[in-house]
Design an enzyme around this catalytic site. Structure first.
Site: not given
Length: 497
Positions: A12, A52, A102
């Site tokens: 990430d 994200c 997520h």
């Protein structure tokens, strides 16, 4: 023929500028670099969106977030949307997802509940990690480990970290007895080097005196850039001074640490597994780091946050580099082709191991997060990237055009340069055609009416055309005829509008 396994590793907030084999910077990413030396390195790979959840939606559903639902953080894909896990599980794969998800519509930590298409015994989202920590440890993890002294005083070693516990589970999965008739797909998803930057002290000590040289990108005054870039820079001032040096030891340390964790997992493949396992590594997006006076990520299409690392190692170890633009949207179709799984009509991507013709890829941005208005709130952006140029349409502000070959740092916005009128018009048409093809729900005639396009006309995208088949959902019936849409000619429907 024995079906292949897949080890899919992602990080990430790690764009190409944070990976040694791409950036040439003295950042320790030796395990990723070794993977690149043994595999196929894509030099123009782009995220679907530089934020994200929308980025992950593109990766794991194979369609853009504007199609699947999570067009901003903290929104989940629609219940009728299939994922990588479902496609592979239904094809007979043992599907395992370990780490940051997520993508459930909840907060950054997730709900901790495993979707039915993944193995619940190995699911380990943020909420699952929190459940293993005490309240004091949670507080430390989020806000209390910001220096060498903090790490030493609290006796933090790798066993405390989310990354290490993710790797432990991945290694355990690989060590389980093989099932002869059941190949595996294992996704290993790390949060690092994303905030809160937790790693053993020895990694932080390495980067105490390291400064990342941004070069001319640190000097961009944004004078010929969109207004919302300037507003962003004012609201969130860059920590980079006139020397162009970015200093963030915690970020660099976690970048180093996650590389070692990736190495642990890849090296845990047995010789037998390696002979039949495709290893794929990528990241969801990057971090501006003060380039172009911006920090974090959001409504911009600079390579700092959109051009992501992508490396694919085949069981045979084919070595080459690919410069043709590719996208996260292509990864699911590529994996399905390798696994001999039929690709449903709904997936717009291609098998990037077989692409030979020049092509463009789209990147989108709509909103940072549903709960707040960071980076200007709703800022719809669509970007089209080719071998030579990048066109950015900022619907509410002004547009951008960059020469990728002669201006890789994206300093000079050529959108109003008449010398590039033909280039920008052709790219504009290609982008509008693609938005039409995927039925981007944010499409409207305003995307065609740009001030630099003198021949612009309001462009209508056509009448009702149903979502292409995904292999699961009931067949959609045509509104006018009541017949299954497979019996309706789409082109005739388009002309009827």
């Amino acid at each position: 023929m024995k079906r292949p396994n897949f080890l899919f590793v992602m990080t990430d907030t790690q764009a190409t500028n944070m990976v040694g084999c791409y950036s040439g910077k003295p950042l320790n990413t030796q395990n990723i670099d070794s993977l690149a030396a043994e595999g196929i390195r894509f030099n123009s790979a782009y995220t679907c969106s530089p934020v994200c959840t929308p980025a992950r939606a593109g990766l794991f559903t194979g369609i853009y977030a504007n199609q699947s639902g999570p067009w901003t953080n903290n929104v989940a894909p629609g219940k009728n949307i299939s994922t990588m896990g479902r496609y592979f599980k239904d094809a007979g794969y043992h599907t395992c997802y370990i780490g940051k998800w997520h993508l459930d519509g909840h907060d950054y930590f997730g709900t901790g509940e495993c979707p039915p298409e993944w193995d619940a015994d190995y699911w380990f989202d943020g909420a699952n990690y929190l459940s293993e920590l005490t309240e004091k440890e949670i507080s430390l993890w989020r806000n209390g480990l910001n220096s060498v002294e903090d790490l030493q005083a609290n006796h933090i070693d790798e066993t405390f970290t989310w990354a290490h516990r993710i790797s432990n589970r991945a290694v355990d999965f690989l060590q389980q007895p093989a099932r002869a008739d059941e190949p595996f797909l294992m996704v290993v998803s790390y949060d690092e080097p994303h905030h809160p930057f937790t790693c053993p002290v020895e990694y932080l000590e390495k980067y105490a005196d390291f400064y990342y040289e941004l070069g001319e990108k640190a000097q961009d005054d944004l004078a010929n850039k969109p207004e919302h870039h300037r507003l962003w820079a004012q609201a969130m001032p860059s920590p980079v001074g006139d020397d162009g040096l970015y200093h963030h030891p915690l970020y660099f340390a976690c970048n180093d640490f996650v590389d070692d964790q990736i190495g642990r997992v890849i090296n845990a493949l047995t010789p037998e597994q390696r002979e039949n396992t495709w290893v794929i590594y990528t990241s969801d997006h990057g971090e501006m780091m003060g380039a172009h006076k911006l920090i974090s990520k959001g409504a911009a299409m600079y390579d700092d946050i959109t051009r992501i690392p992508l490396i694919i190692r085949s069981p045979q170890g084919e070595r080459r580099q690919v410069d043709t633009p590719v996208s996260h949207i292509d990864l699911l179709p590529t994996m399905m082709a390798l696994a001999d799984i039929e690709k449903p009509e709904i997936l717009p991507g291609e098998n990037i191991l077989a692409v030979k013709e020049p092509r463009g890829v789209m990147v989108e941005f709509n909103r940072y997060e549903i709960e707040h208005d960071s980076f200007g709130g709703f800022i719809p952006v669509r970007c089209w990237v080719t071998d030579d140029f990048k066109l950015v349409l900022n619907l509410f502000t002004s547009d951008e055009l960059y020469d990728r070959r002669n201006d890789p740092n994206e300093m000079h916005n050529l959108i109003d340069d008449i010398r590039f009128a033909d280039v920008r018009s052709k790219m504009h048409d290609a982008l509008l055609d693609y938005m039409d093809k995927i039925r981007d729900p944010f499409r409207s005639y305003q995307w065609s009416l740009r001030p630099w396009r003198k021949d612009a006309r309001p462009r209508w995208m056509g009448a009702f055309r149903p979502r292409p088949q995904d292999g699961y959902s009931p067949v959609v019936r045509d509104y006018d005829t009541g017949l299954p849409t497979q019996g309706v000619k789409v082109e005739e429907k388009k002309q009827k509008f």
